[in-house]
Motif scaffolding. Structure first.
Motif, PDB file in Angstrom:
ATOM      1  N   GLU A  41      88.421  63.236   1.560  1.00  0.00           N
ATOM      2  CA  GLU A  41      87.511  63.172   0.408  1.00  0.00           C
ATOM      3  C   GLU A  41      88.021  64.040  -0.729  1.00  0.00           C
ATOM      4  OE1 GLU A  41      83.122  64.910  -0.800  1.00  0.00           O
ATOM      5  OE2 GLU A  41      83.663  64.739   1.316  1.00  0.00           O
ATOM      6  N   LEU A  44      90.947  62.477  -2.560  1.00  0.00           N
ATOM      7  CA  LEU A  44      90.525  61.374  -3.424  1.00  0.00           C
ATOM      8  C   LEU A  44      89.859  61.892  -4.692  1.00  0.00           C
ATOM      9  CD1 LEU A  44      89.097  58.875  -0.774  1.00  0.00           C
ATOM     10  CD2 LEU A  44      91.170  58.592  -2.147  1.00  0.00           C
ATOM     11  N   VAL A  45      88.981  62.861  -4.541  1.00  0.00           N
ATOM     12  CA  VAL A  45      88.258  63.412  -5.688  1.00  0.00           C
ATOM     13  C   VAL A  45      89.225  64.077  -6.659  1.00  0.00           C
ATOM     14  CG1 VAL A  45      86.650  65.231  -6.384  1.00  0.00           C
ATOM     15  CG2 VAL A  45      86.059  63.713  -4.497  1.00  0.00           C
ATOM     16  N   GLY A  47      92.568  63.736  -6.829  1.00  0.00           N
ATOM     17  CA  GLY A  47      93.523  62.782  -7.378  1.00  0.00           C
ATOM     18  C   GLY A  47      92.934  61.963  -8.505  1.00  0.00           C
ATOM     19  N   ASP A  48      91.698  61.523  -8.329  1.00  0.00           N
ATOM     20  CA  ASP A  48      91.027  60.747  -9.379  1.00  0.00           C
ATOM     21  C   ASP A  48      90.828  61.596 -10.626  1.00  0.00           C
ATOM     22  OD1 ASP A  48      89.295  58.350 -10.244  1.00  0.00           O
ATOM     23  OD2 ASP A  48      87.924  60.047 -10.460  1.00  0.00           O
ATOM     24  N   TRP A  49      90.404  62.833 -10.431  1.00  0.00           N
ATOM     25  CA  TRP A  49      90.146  63.703 -11.584  1.00  0.00           C
ATOM     26  C   TRP A  49      91.439  64.012 -12.338  1.00  0.00           C
ATOM     27  CZ3 TRP A  49      91.021  68.671 -13.519  1.00  0.00           C
ATOM     28  CH2 TRP A  49      90.111  69.108 -14.498  1.00  0.00           C
ATOM     29  N   LYS A  51      94.097  62.175 -12.521  1.00  0.00           N
ATOM     30  CA  LYS A  51      94.607  60.979 -13.196  1.00  0.00           C
ATOM     31  C   LYS A  51      93.731  60.523 -14.359  1.00  0.00           C
ATOM     32  CE  LYS A  51      94.988  58.730  -9.273  1.00  0.00           C
ATOM     33  NZ  LYS A  51      95.246  57.661  -8.256  1.00  0.00           N
ATOM     34  N   ASN A  52      92.425  60.693 -14.219  1.00  0.00           N
ATOM     35  CA  ASN A  52      91.518  60.035 -15.166  1.00  0.00           C
ATOM     36  C   ASN A  52      90.603  60.941 -15.982  1.00  0.00           C
ATOM     37  OD1 ASN A  52      92.366  57.439 -14.185  1.00  0.00           O
ATOM     38  ND2 ASN A  52      91.095  57.785 -12.378  1.00  0.00           N
ATOM     39  N   GLN A  53      90.345  62.169 -15.510  1.00  0.00           N
ATOM     40  CA  GLN A  53      89.313  62.959 -16.160  1.00  0.00           C
ATOM     41  C   GLN A  53      89.764  64.325 -16.640  1.00  0.00           C
ATOM     42  OE1 GLN A  53      85.565  62.931 -13.911  1.00  0.00           O
ATOM     43  NE2 GLN A  53      86.407  61.288 -12.661  1.00  0.00           N
ATOM     44  N   ALA A  80      98.558  63.066  -3.758  1.00  0.00           N
ATOM     45  CA  ALA A  80      97.408  63.340  -4.616  1.00  0.00           C
ATOM     46  C   ALA A  80      97.722  64.376  -5.684  1.00  0.00           C
ATOM     47  CB  ALA A  80      96.230  63.814  -3.773  1.00  0.00           C
ATOM     48  N   GLU A  83     100.918  64.781 -10.008  1.00  0.00           N
ATOM     49  CA  GLU A  83     100.370  63.945 -11.071  1.00  0.00           C
ATOM     50  C   GLU A  83     100.724  64.544 -12.434  1.00  0.00           C
ATOM     51  OE1 GLU A  83      98.970  61.088 -11.220  1.00  0.00           O
ATOM     52  OE2 GLU A  83      98.489  60.698  -9.094  1.00  0.00           O
TER      53      GLU A  83
END
Length: 285
Positions: A41, A44-45, A47-49, A51-53, A80, A83
């Motif tokens: 978890e 994922l959290v 890695g998403d942040w 890349k995107n936030q 993850a 980046e």
């Protein structure tokens, strides 16, 4: 990097707050701060942040601490953590110089796949007897290595060494600083677990500063201001450094390699120290 704030990668509600803090660097933690059941978890959290936030903020360095290379999590952590926008990968318990080179090669492959042009650096944790004994070799293993970080909790607790033993702390810090100096990289002090003991944190930070460390970890926002103050040159240091640099200019005009300033004999090592102090303070002369 006076202050480095740890943030659990499993707690995204803290990410923006950390980025808005006065810390010089933010270290998103996939290792000790994340329980085993939440590792996937957290990856994922984070890695998403990333890349995107992640808001653009060139002032702060972005660090990700991964799990150790001998764990099942390391390969996934790299995917993850490597980046765009990440400056440093914090590697715990490095077992050998060869392992560091292997990690660097794996990072390079992921960077190529993701089109990341600027190589991500490595910060190595010195937190095992083996790593302490071979710290200089670890620091010199690869050009990605930018620093060594002390981890007294992992080093002392399994061995029953009292963290309050000032001599023991000093000996480790001194050894790591010399190893970092041999390799030409930074030395960074580690965490101080007792958040309520601001005086204890400050005393340990001051010891590290006297030994030439560049900064100290923070596990709570209240420690950021303490680290920033300790590792910023005092006005007296800045004024002395200015006097040394000015005297060096005059001495150079006279062809002198050694000269007197502030009642002291000054030569090249002392001049480099003065120049470093002024650079840290952002003072040009």
């Amino acid at each position: 990097m006076r202050s480095k704030l740890f943030v659990p990668a499993s707690r995204p509600e803290l990410f923006a707050k950390a980025r808005a803090s006065a810390a010089d660097a933010i270290s998103f933690d996939l290792e000790d701060a994340v329980v085993e059941a939440r590792k996937d978890e957290a990856r994922l959290v984070l890695g998403d942040w990333l890349k995107n936030q992640m808001a653009a903020n060139t002032r702060q360095a972005v660090i990700v601490r991964v799990n150790a290379m001998d764990t099942q999590h390391f390969a996934k952590d790299l995917e993850a953590a490597v980046e765009q926008g990440v400056d440093i990968l914090n590697l715990p318990k490095p077992p050998s110089a060869d392992a560091i080179r292997e990690a660097a090669d794996r990072m390079a492959r992921i960077e190529k796949q993701k089109g990341i042009a600027k190589p991500i650096q490595l910060l190595l944790n010195i937190e095992t007897p083996l790593a302490l004994r071979s710290a200089a070799a670890l620091a010199s293993a690869d050009q990605r290595v930018m620093g060594l970080q002390v981890g007294l909790g992992d080093l002392f607790e399994p061995l029953g060494i009292d963290r309050q033993d000032v001599a023991a702390v000093h000996n480790v810090l001194f050894a790591v600083r010399l190893a970092a100096g041999e390799a030409g990289v930074l030395a960074l002090d580690g965490a101080f677990a007792n958040v309520a003991d601001a005086a204890g944190y400050t005393r340990e930070a001051q010891m590290a500063r006297r030994l030439g460390f560049a900064g100290k970890s923070c596990i709570h926002p209240s420690q950021i201001a303490l680290a920033n103050e300790v590792f910023y040159p005092s006005m007296a240091e800045i004024e002395d450094a200015k006097a040394v640099v000015e005297a060096a200019k005059s001495a150079a005009a006279q062809g002198l390699g050694a000269f007197m300033a502030l009642g002291r004999m000054i030569d090249a090592p002392f001049l480099r120290r003065a120049e470093t102090i002024l650079a840290l303070a952002g003072v040009s002369i």
